[in-house]
Design an enzyme around this catalytic site. Structure first.
Site, PDB file in Angstrom:
ATOM      1  CG  HIS A  59      -2.298   1.894   1.435  1.00 48.51           C
ATOM      2  ND1 HIS A  59      -2.903   1.494   0.874  1.00 48.51           N
ATOM      3  CD2 HIS A  59      -2.069   1.838   1.901  1.00 48.51           C
ATOM      4  CE1 HIS A  59      -3.814   2.498   0.713  1.00 48.51           C
ATOM      5  NE2 HIS A  59      -3.404   3.565   1.800  1.00 48.51           N
ATOM      6  CB  CYS A  60       2.394   2.986  -2.582  1.00 55.58           C
ATOM      7  SG  CYS A  60       3.467   5.113  -2.982  1.00 55.58           S
ATOM      8  N   PRO A  61       1.098   4.718   0.460  1.00 56.43           N
ATOM      9  CG  PRO A  61       2.338   6.373   2.425  1.00 56.43           C
ATOM     10  CD  PRO A  61       1.892   4.723   1.533  1.00 56.43           C
ATOM     11  N   GLY A 111      -1.553   7.433  -2.777  1.00 54.66           N
ATOM     12  CA  GLY A 111      -2.763   7.212  -2.335  1.00 54.66           C
ATOM     13  C   GLY A 111      -3.328   5.598  -2.983  1.00 54.66           C
TER      14      GLY A 111
END
Length: 381
Positions: free
Chosen positions: A168-170, A173
């Protein structure tokens, strides 16, 4: 008069999907709920490139070559396109099991494991699956009520199972999975090239501007622009360490046909030294499969239609008809309306006698009309 009118309200499937995702443009855009760092990414890219195109590119196009801003614009547009494609797409979310499917899976598990005595821990819910002569374990997801496909994992931030889950890449997003990994890799690759490009020509600009300012060859260059250029150089310098390093790491994973989740868990490099069953043993084949293979369609059907009926009350004006509580006038023998004397006087209405309760001389056969007697006629005269 109040009338219930049934109306059908069109509801899209994305409005009822579980998980922690947000949807825009009627379900066409799918992102995670935590989007603050994604806006920071947009600000850094747009701000740095805007300063570069507004100040340095004009000077470099005149002094060196007009191809410099053109190539920078191509890199910028490609990086933005791949970023938006990564952030706004379905990463490969697997739908949760329906209640009937979940109940059927539970029955299968109970039939396989048998009844577990109270106080004992139930055995792990795992199925063995063979891929390229290699046994792969399929784990059961207690949230989605399914056995996850190979290489799938449940994202704790988005609360969904994602096929070929990478991470999961913030910064984008969104989750990175099977359906958007290639765009994520192309984004960080193009962003690395754009950062190196801007960093290099900013240094060139500072060197040329100092020389021309001292010789008076380019009077349009001011010290304020030089300070903005130094700021861009600092941003690009600190960005290079993270973006270029991340690009190198994912290039290594693509060459091995491996995910970040598998690398962190040590799925293929642990004590057992299990060989990666998804690797072709060839760097070119692995890169072609990850970056050029067919893109599977989304299985969510986000814009599918669910119809729900809602009853709404509407007031309608209509002519008032005879009420059930009001006395109705019955036509008499002469065709005029007659009312019972009991109702007119306000007394209790006397029930009429049926044909069976009447005396024999007063009983009528079916279809026979009563005929007034002669005594009644004389009384009237």
């Amino acid at each position: 008069m109040s009338v219930m009118v049934a109306r059908k309200k069109v509801v899209r499937k994305w409005e009822k999907l579980p998980g922690r995702n947000t949807f825009c443009c009627d379900g066409r855009i799918m992102m995670a709920r935590q989007k603050g760092i994604f806006y920071l990414t947009l600000f850094l890219i747009l701000g740095t490139c805007a300063l570069f195109f507004a100040f340095e590119c004009r000077y470099l196009a005149v002094q060196l070559s007009p191809a410099i801003p053109v190539f920078a614009a191509v890199l910028f547009l490609f990086a933005m396109a791949t970023l938006l494609r990564t952030s706004f797409s379905d990463p490969g979310v697997i739908p949760r099991a329906l209640p009937d499917e979940a109940a059927f899976i539970e029955m299968e598990i109970e039939a396989t494991n048998g009844t577990v005595p109270q106080g004992q821990r139930p055995p792990p819910r795992i199925k063995n699956f063979q891929i390229n002569n290699q046994i792969v374990k399929l784990k059961y997801c207690y949230t989605c009520k399914i056995f996850r496909p190979p290489r799938a994992s449940h994202c704790s931030i988005c609360d969904n199972c994602v096929e070929r889950f990478d991470h999961h890449c913030p910064w984008v997003g969104n989750c990175v999975g099977k359906r958007n990994y290639r765009y994520f890799y192309l984004f960080i690759l193009s962003l690395s090239l754009l950062t190196i490009y801007i960093f290099t020509f900013n240094i060139v600009y500072v060197a040329l501007s100092d020389d021309t300012a001292g010789l008076g060859l380019f009077p349009g260059c001011s010290r304020s622009l030089t300070l903005l250029t130094v700021l861009e150089v600092l941003i690009c310098f600190f960005t290079l360490w993270s973006v270029v390093g991340l690009t190198g790491f994912h290039t290594f994973l693509v060459a091995l046909n491996q995910t970040t989740n598998e690398d962190i868990k040590g799925s293929w490099t642990g004590k057992n030294r299990v060989q990666n069953p998804y690797s072709h043993g060839n760097i070119v084949k692995n890169c072609c499969e990850v970056l050029c293979g067919p893109l599977p369609p989304s299985v969510l059907d986000r814009r599918g239609i669910l119809q729900q009926e809602e009853g709404t009350a509407q007031e309608e004006s209509c002519p008032r008809g005879p009420s059930a509580h009001e006395p109705t006038a019955a036509p008499g023998p002469g065709g005029l309306a007659e009312e019972s004397s009991a109702q007119q006087d306000g007394g209790v209405p006397v029930p009429s006698l049926s044909n069976a309760e009447m005396p024999e001389e007063k009983q009528l056969t079916s279809g026979e009309l009563p005929v007034p007697s002669q005594d009644a006629g004389r009384a009237e005269h």
